[in-house]
Design an enzyme around this catalytic site. Sequence first.
Site, PDB file in Angstrom:
ATOM      1  N   HIS A  60      43.599 -31.885  49.099  1.00 23.58           N
ATOM      2  CA  HIS A  60      42.307 -31.290  48.758  1.00 23.58           C
ATOM      3  C   HIS A  60      41.210 -31.889  49.637  1.00 23.58           C
ATOM      4  O   HIS A  60      41.344 -33.020  50.139  1.00 23.58           O
ATOM      5  CB  HIS A  60      41.996 -31.544  47.280  1.00 23.58           C
ATOM      6  CG  HIS A  60      42.711 -30.614  46.341  1.00 23.58           C
ATOM      7  ND1 HIS A  60      42.375 -30.492  45.017  1.00 23.58           N
ATOM      8  CD2 HIS A  60      43.749 -29.757  46.551  1.00 23.58           C
ATOM      9  CE1 HIS A  60      43.175 -29.601  44.447  1.00 23.58           C
ATOM     10  NE2 HIS A  60      44.025 -29.146  45.352  1.00 23.58           N
ATOM     11  N   GLU A  62      38.334 -33.177  48.938  1.00 23.96           N
ATOM     12  CA  GLU A  62      37.777 -34.449  48.469  1.00 23.96           C
ATOM     13  C   GLU A  62      38.708 -35.617  48.802  1.00 23.96           C
ATOM     14  O   GLU A  62      38.244 -36.700  49.180  1.00 23.96           O
ATOM     15  CB  GLU A  62      37.580 -34.439  46.944  1.00 23.96           C
ATOM     16  CG  GLU A  62      36.680 -33.347  46.405  1.00 23.96           C
ATOM     17  CD  GLU A  62      37.452 -32.114  45.978  1.00 23.96           C
ATOM     18  OE1 GLU A  62      38.330 -31.649  46.735  1.00 23.96           O
ATOM     19  OE2 GLU A  62      37.168 -31.607  44.872  1.00 23.96           O
ATOM     20  N   CYS A 116      38.757 -30.998  40.890  1.00 20.44           N
ATOM     21  CA  CYS A 116      39.806 -30.850  39.878  1.00 20.44           C
ATOM     22  C   CYS A 116      40.079 -32.221  39.252  1.00 20.44           C
ATOM     23  O   CYS A 116      39.472 -33.227  39.628  1.00 20.44           O
ATOM     24  CB  CYS A 116      41.081 -30.283  40.512  1.00 20.44           C
ATOM     25  SG  CYS A 116      41.964 -31.472  41.556  1.00 20.44           S
ATOM     26  N   CYS A 157      41.187 -34.904  41.828  1.00 24.86           N
ATOM     27  CA  CYS A 157      40.115 -35.413  42.689  1.00 24.86           C
ATOM     28  C   CYS A 157      39.104 -36.247  41.897  1.00 24.86           C
ATOM     29  O   CYS A 157      38.589 -37.252  42.402  1.00 24.86           O
ATOM     30  CB  CYS A 157      39.433 -34.260  43.408  1.00 24.86           C
ATOM     31  SG  CYS A 157      40.549 -33.441  44.575  1.00 24.86           S
TER      32      CYS A 157
END
Lengths: 158, 158
Positions: free
Chosen positions: A64, A66, A94, A97
Amino acid sequence: MKYINFEEASDTVSDEIYMKEALKEAHKALEQGEVPIGAVIVSNGRIIGRGHNLTERLNDVTAHAEMQAFTAAANYVGGKYLHDCTLYVTIEPCVMCAGAAYWTQITRIVFGARDEKRGFSNLGRANVLHPKTTLMSGVLEAECAELITSFFRNKRIK
Amino acid sequence: MKYINFEEASDTVSDEIYMKEALKEAHKALEQGEVPIGAVIVSNGRIIGRGHNLTERLNDVTAHAEMQAFTAAANYVGGKYLHDCTLYVTIEPCVMCAGAAYWTQITRIVFGARDEKRGFSNLGRANVLHPKTTLMSGVLEAECAELITSFFRNKRIK
């Protein structure tokens, strides 16, 4: 073009400036057919980490935006804690993260649009983020949301 | 030494066999001065991913044992979903790792000892793990717990 001194700019202005940088990252994801989410990490007016979603290309759910920005920023500071840093991310993090953000003890998280389905705040903020972390949402919300909405709309049409 | 066919072994026996492999990974972390947590991912009787905690060495909070095992396993299968796979991890996954497990849609998670402080189950299981994922705990619990307890005990003495 007027030069903007990030540190002197008001918070709202600088938040938008950095969110635009996160949006640039999201566009990089889009160009690669990835879900368009982007992130930057800022410390003392400087971008010290960038990331965009690469889960498809890398076949890796941990890729992801992040997560990559956290790793890049930690590499820059030479330590795993991101004190005095702000994460700007186009879509609400999410659970994974947000859980990573907890470990970094990052000072501030600013996101654009909510993720109603998988956003961490569905679990209740208090238990996920670090007590030191402040949270802000809605910066360039419409632009961040539109990018992802149109991505999924186009996917359904194809 | 008797050869054990993993697929024919009873569940309890094979769970312990794989947890011992996760413990080997935890010992690798210990040898490097890391919090001793280890993980393996198993598919059809074969270990397809391994990982041990490397957060200090890599200066990276995302370098948990499970995260590395997920990435390794996804690389092995050539896809991001870990269907028909089991994660064995010595200590209960944190929120970040449980959030990552959600995205992998992994079939089963087996952990050794609970993490009372930062284990994901503090948030309520239902909202974190994927509905397809089953959960089991307590395999070689005492050994998994002792490894980490003695690590922190020794750290306090030094």
